[in-house]
Design a protein around this motif. Structure first.
Motif, mmCIF file in Angstrom:
data_model
loop_
_atom_site.group_PDB
_atom_site.id
_atom_site.type_symbol
_atom_site.label_atom_id
_atom_site.label_comp_id
_atom_site.label_asym_id
_atom_site.label_seq_id
_atom_site.Cartn_x
_atom_site.Cartn_y
_atom_site.Cartn_z
ATOM 1 N N PHE A 164 -8.700 -3.998 1.883
ATOM 2 C CA PHE A 164 -9.423 -2.995 2.653
ATOM 3 C C PHE A 164 -9.322 -3.223 4.160
ATOM 4 O O PHE A 164 -8.893 -2.332 4.897
ATOM 5 N N ASN A 165 -9.743 -4.385 4.635
ATOM 6 C CA ASN A 165 -9.812 -4.608 6.081
ATOM 7 C C ASN A 165 -8.443 -4.488 6.732
ATOM 8 O O ASN A 165 -8.289 -3.819 7.754
ATOM 9 N N THR A 166 -7.439 -5.102 6.128
ATOM 10 C CA THR A 166 -6.082 -5.051 6.671
ATOM 11 C C THR A 166 -5.579 -3.613 6.763
ATOM 12 O O THR A 166 -5.090 -3.178 7.807
ATOM 13 N N LEU A 167 -5.704 -2.869 5.668
ATOM 14 C CA LEU A 167 -5.191 -1.501 5.641
ATOM 15 C C LEU A 167 -6.044 -0.563 6.493
ATOM 16 O O LEU A 167 -5.496 0.300 7.195
ATOM 17 N N HIS A 168 -7.355 -0.734 6.464
ATOM 18 C CA HIS A 168 -8.241 0.108 7.263
ATOM 19 C C HIS A 168 -7.857 0.016 8.745
ATOM 20 O O HIS A 168 -7.711 1.044 9.422
#
Length: 160
Positions: A49-53
């Motif tokens: 989530f954090n990386t892609l967001h």
């Protein structure tokens, strides 16, 4: 009513119109890819989530800024830039996302989107070269570098 002065930049009206048509397709593809990327930013879930967001936010911001550059080049050629969601969607080679795919499927869709925009940009080069339209060639080169690099970076997330 004031008349519009003629444009005499060393590119014929017919060539300017053809180039603007190609740039309009590039604008449309960029717009649809922007919307898809922004939607994926909002809706991504899972362990990445954090990386892609954050990655998607960087990408949609770059795409948003590119829209103005492309549209302004169309206007500099003396042609009205297409606008409106349905108009741009109709000109685009990229389809909007119809559902919320899984995170890695989002990445795959964006790879395909960036590759499609690169193909669209590349397809305009023959018109630009025939007209000796260096400013548009420069714009296309910059867009190709960004889309090819972004596709490579996204593809690397799918390896292994």
């Amino acid at each position: 009513m004031a008349s519009t002065p003629s444009i005499n930049i060393g590119i014929s009206e017919a060539q300017r119109n053809e180039i603007a048509e190609g740039l309009s397709r590039l604008l449309a593809d960029t717009y649809v890819l922007y919307g898809k990327t922004h939607g994926f930013h909002w809706n991504v879930t899972g362990p990445m989530f954090n990386t892609l967001h954050l990655m998607f936010m960087e990408q949609y911001t770059e795409l948003w800024n590119a829209l103005d550059v492309i549209a302004e080049r169309i206007r500099a050629l003396g042609v009205v830039a297409p606008h409106g969601g349905s108009t741009l969607a109709g000109l685009a080679s990229i389809k909007e996302a119809e559902q919320k795919p899984a995170a890695l499927d989002m990445v795959s869709e964006l790879v395909a989107g960036h590759e499609a925009v690169a193909r669209t940009a590349r397809s305009v080069f023959p018109l630009v070269e025939a007209a000796s339209d260096e400013p548009t060639a420069d714009l296309l080169t910059q867009r190709l570098q960004i889309h090819e690099k972004t596709a490579w970076m996204l593809r690397s997330l799918l390896e292994g």
